[in-house]
Design an enzyme around this catalytic site. Structure first.
Site, PDB file in Angstrom:
ATOM      1  CB  CYS A 126      -5.007  -4.567   3.408  1.00  0.00           C
ATOM      2  SG  CYS A 126      -3.596  -3.934   2.475  1.00  0.00           S
ATOM      3  CG  ASP A 174       8.950   6.334  -2.080  1.00  0.00           C
ATOM      4  OD1 ASP A 174       8.698   7.534  -2.259  1.00  0.00           O
ATOM      5  OD2 ASP A 174       8.862   5.776  -0.964  1.00  0.00           O
ATOM      6  CG  ASP A 223       5.538   3.330  -6.900  1.00  0.00           C
ATOM      7  OD1 ASP A 223       4.882   3.413  -5.843  1.00  0.00           O
ATOM      8  OD2 ASP A 223       6.730   2.949  -6.937  1.00  0.00           O
TER       9      ASP A 223
HETATM   10 MG   LIG Z   1       8.381   2.305  -5.989  1.00  0.00          MG
HETATM   11 ZN   LIG Z   2      -3.941  -1.737   2.403  1.00  0.00          ZN
END
Ligand SMILES: [Mg+2]
Ligand SMILES: [Zn+2]
Length: 181
Positions: A97, A9, A7
């Site tokens: 989504c 952030d 990931d």
């Molecule tokens: Mg994060």
């Molecule tokens: Zn998405």
């Protein structure tokens, strides 16, 4: 080839509530650049999987997000690492989504594009949604306590089997330790 999925952030750079809104706001978490460089030197590929920051009207412009990611790649390269690719969900939380975490779609897409299975692949994140996406994709979830991770580590919903590290540097240290043949 070994693969780590990170990931962004709260794992590589300091998190901001509304997302990083300018390349100059991008600040690495201590040790993260070195950790990525160590993975690279050990022959690992490093891929970032992230959601589009912000929500609704405050959702971050994709061009700006791309510029911030270029800044990140530049800092990583200067430290001797490589980010092979950045995969992101371009949608918002209201779009329903299949790629925004905790959905596994983004991770499954990475597996398809890189022609790899995910069962041995660490997915390192700071939020419960990272952990849930990793689980749903059949990958190995890893939690770091940087960013939102300290709070995530205390959540009752967190599977106690998920390994927890102080930061990316410590997580990578353990990965590479177990990588020695
Ligand atoms: Mg994060
Ligand atoms: Zn998405």
């Amino acid at each position: 080839m070994r693969l780590a999925i990170l990931d962004r952030d709260g794992v590589i750079n300091e998190a901001q509530d509304d997302g990083i809104r300018s390349p100059t706001e991008w600040k690495p978490i201590r040790g993260s650049l070195e950790a990525i460089a160590r993975l690279h030197r050990a022959g690992w590929r490093v891929v970032v999987a992230m959601d589009r920051p912000g929500t609704g009207a405050r959702q971050l412009d994709l061009d700006l997000m791309a510029r911030v990611n270029e800044t990140m790649k530049h800092h990583v390269a200067k430290s001797g690492g490589v980010i092979d690719a950045v995969f992101f969900c371009p949608h918002g939380p209201e779009d329903g989504c299949s790629c925004r975490k905790p959905a596994p779609g983004l991770l499954l897409d990475i597996a398809r594009r890189l022609h790899t299975e995910l069962d041995e692949v660490p997915v390192i994140g700071d939020s419960l949604s990272d952990i849930q996406a990793a689980r749903a994709a059949g990958a190995r979830p890893v939690l770091v306590k940087t960013g939102h991770g300290f709070g995530t580590a205390g959540l009752a919903d967190l599977d106690p089997a998920v390994p927890v590290y102080e930061d990316l540097y410590q997580a990578v240290d353990d990965l590479l330790g177990s990588d020695k043949q």
